[in-house]
Design an enzyme around this catalytic site. Structure first.
Site, PDB file in Angstrom:
ATOM      1  N   LYS A  82       0.876  -1.174   0.000  1.00  0.00           N
ATOM      2  CA  LYS A  82       0.000   0.000   0.000  1.00  0.00           C
ATOM      3  C   LYS A  82       0.911   1.221   0.000  1.00  0.00           C
ATOM      4  CE  LYS A  82      -4.541   0.787   0.639  1.00  0.00           C
ATOM      5  NZ  LYS A  82      -5.707   0.022   0.208  1.00  0.00           N
ATOM      6  N   GLY A 123     -22.982   3.944   5.465  1.00  0.00           N
ATOM      7  CA  GLY A 123     -22.217   4.543   4.373  1.00  0.00           C
ATOM      8  C   GLY A 123     -22.730   4.081   3.030  1.00  0.00           C
ATOM      9  N   VAL A 124     -23.361   4.995   2.303  1.00  0.00           N
ATOM     10  CA  VAL A 124     -23.908   4.627   0.991  1.00  0.00           C
ATOM     11  C   VAL A 124     -23.177   5.417  -0.101  1.00  0.00           C
ATOM     12  CG1 VAL A 124     -26.142   3.580   1.467  1.00  0.00           C
ATOM     13  CG2 VAL A 124     -25.903   6.053   1.705  1.00  0.00           C
ATOM     14  N   GLY A 125     -21.870   5.217  -0.142  1.00  0.00           N
ATOM     15  CA  GLY A 125     -21.032   5.822  -1.187  1.00  0.00           C
ATOM     16  C   GLY A 125     -20.924   4.863  -2.354  1.00  0.00           C
ATOM     17  N   ASN A 126     -19.729   4.778  -2.942  1.00  0.00           N
ATOM     18  CA  ASN A 126     -19.548   3.972  -4.147  1.00  0.00           C
ATOM     19  C   ASN A 126     -19.946   2.513  -3.956  1.00  0.00           C
ATOM     20  OD1 ASN A 126     -18.578   5.910  -5.972  1.00  0.00           O
ATOM     21  ND2 ASN A 126     -16.612   5.922  -4.909  1.00  0.00           N
ATOM     22  N   VAL A 127     -19.518   1.927  -2.857  1.00  0.00           N
ATOM     23  CA  VAL A 127     -19.826   0.511  -2.630  1.00  0.00           C
ATOM     24  C   VAL A 127     -21.190   0.355  -1.973  1.00  0.00           C
ATOM     25  CG1 VAL A 127     -19.113  -1.638  -1.504  1.00  0.00           C
ATOM     26  CG2 VAL A 127     -17.376  -0.080  -2.392  1.00  0.00           C
ATOM     27  N   GLY A 128     -21.439   1.114  -0.906  1.00  0.00           N
ATOM     28  CA  GLY A 128     -22.661   0.937  -0.119  1.00  0.00           C
ATOM     29  C   GLY A 128     -23.925   1.129  -0.949  1.00  0.00           C
TER      30      GLY A 128
END
Ligand code: NAD
Length: 367
Positions: free
Chosen positions: A80, A185-190
């Site tokens: 990383k 969390g309802v961003g890109n994945v959620g």
């Protein structure tokens, strides 16, 4: 600042501190292991409060990538990198090119990808100075059409399939119809996970600290919206953390009513002992790096390099893997099988699911 005696240092193979005075770059690249292949992992840009915080983050995340790749059965190691700086203010083309040069100097031992604070466009700039970034190609979408290098759709699919397997294991139900799920969390994945769940008939409760994302998800998914701090105590079967790390801790675990915790966030357990705390409370935990590996599987198959398997030296240029879509789908569909095997072993041995997953990964990393 200590490195070898740092609490998150676990025999990482290489830790590189990168500086470019002209562009202002300050970055750390951590390679945890290249035993199974070159170390692939995201390039995070974040305004860390201190160099120490940046080092802690990169060491922890790099090790997590080794375990994730090992469990996903990919010929990859774990690494990383972090760029210290505010992505909204300090990100310049010169800084990105300098980061590309730093990655290039490692000769392919580390391959960078998108992460918090970096986007596909940034990786494209880095690719001017290094061959060793991935996740930059337009490619076939999992649901048809074209999409950018964004790995979120594959991650969301893997988490959805993992939730289905966990529900089967813990509740004995083959269908998600009527199963209640709280998504943090309802961003890109959620948001994408919510779409799969909604289509499967699940009932959703959602929270997000960013109003527009919350409103959009609540409307699109016919979901009930709650305040972020209320999400843990919802009367649901599944809690899906898809925002932050360390959300499973001494404060939150006692609040949980869910029988299953399964979501995309990295490093969900604040400390290793919280895996055991969940087990004692009868909560089935899907280890994060097992269930959220879809994105890694996707970027791996997007562009496969030809490696000399002994030394990981690149023998050819990047070759576009034309069958990458099928390989990604196959790989993501193996996630629930891997998860089910871990859940069954943990139940048999009365150990936490995290401990079982860790020991499988460590065996593969040693083998
Ligand atoms: P994202 O930034 O698109 O979405 C995160 C969402 O969480 C945002 O809408 C944000 O407003 C919200 N959020 C932040 N703090 C919150 C809080 N305290 N309470 C409630 N909501 C909060 O990120 P993403 O790409 O969807 O990734 C989500 C998580 O999954 C991250 O932890 C990420 O590291 C992990 N992950 C993502 C991928 C991927 O393919 N994107 C792969 C593996 C793991």
């Amino acid at each position: 600042m200590s490195v070898f005696s740092h609490s998150e240092f676990h025999d990482h193979e290489q830790v590189v501190f990168c500086r470019d005075a002209a562009s202002g770059l300050r970055a750390i690249i951590a390679i945890h292991s290249t035993h199974l292949g070159p170390a692939l992992g995201g390039i995070r840009m974040y305004p860390y409060a201190s160099d120490e915080d940046a080092l802690t983050d990169v060491l922890r995340l790099a090790r997590g990538m080794s375990y994730k790749a090992a469990l996903a059965g990919l010929p990859l190691g774990g690494g990383k990198s972090v760029i210290i700086g505010d992505p909204h203010r300090a990100k310049t083309p010169a800084l990105l090119r300098a980061m590309g040069e730093a990655i290039e100097r490692l000769g392919g031992r580390y391959i960078g990808a998108e992460d918090s604070g970096t986007a596909v466009a940034d990786l494209k700039v880095m690719s001017e100075t290094t061959d060793h970034v991935c996740g930059t190609l337009d490619k076939e979408g999992l649901d048809g059409g074209t999409r950018s290098g964004d790995p979120s759709p594959a991650t969301a699919l893997g988490v959805f399939l993992g939730i289905r397997a966990a529900v089967q294991h813990a509740l004995g139900r083959d269908e998600l119809h009527g199963v209640r799920v709280a998504i943090q969390g309802v961003g890109n994945v959620g948001r994408r996970l919510g779409r799969y769940l909604h289509d499967a008939g699940a009932e959703l409760v959602v929270c997000d600290s960013w109003g527009p994302n919350l409103d959009r998800a609540a409307t699109e998914l016919n979901a009930r919206a709650v305040e972020p701090e209320a999400i843990y105590a919802q009367d649901v079967e599944v809690f899906a953390p898809c925002a932050l790390g360390a959300v499973l801790n001494d404060v939150t675990i006692p609040q949980l009513k869910a029988r299953i915790v399964a979501g995309s966030a990295n490093n969900q357990l604040a400390e290793a002992r919280h895996g055991e705390l969940l087990r004692r409370r009868g909560i089935v935990y899907a280890p994060d790096y097992v269930i959220n590996a879809g994105g890694l599987i996707d970027v791996f198959h997007e562009r496969e390099r030809v490696f000399d398997t002994d030394s990981y030296i690149i023998m050819d240029e990047f070759t576009l893997n034309t069958s990458s879509h099928d390989s990604t789908i196959d790989g993501v569909h193996r996630i629930p099988q891997t998860l089910s095997a871990i859940l069954e072993q943990a139940e048999r041995e009365q150990r936490s699911t995290q401990a079982v997953a860790d020991s499988i990964a460590e065996d593969r990393l040693r083998g």
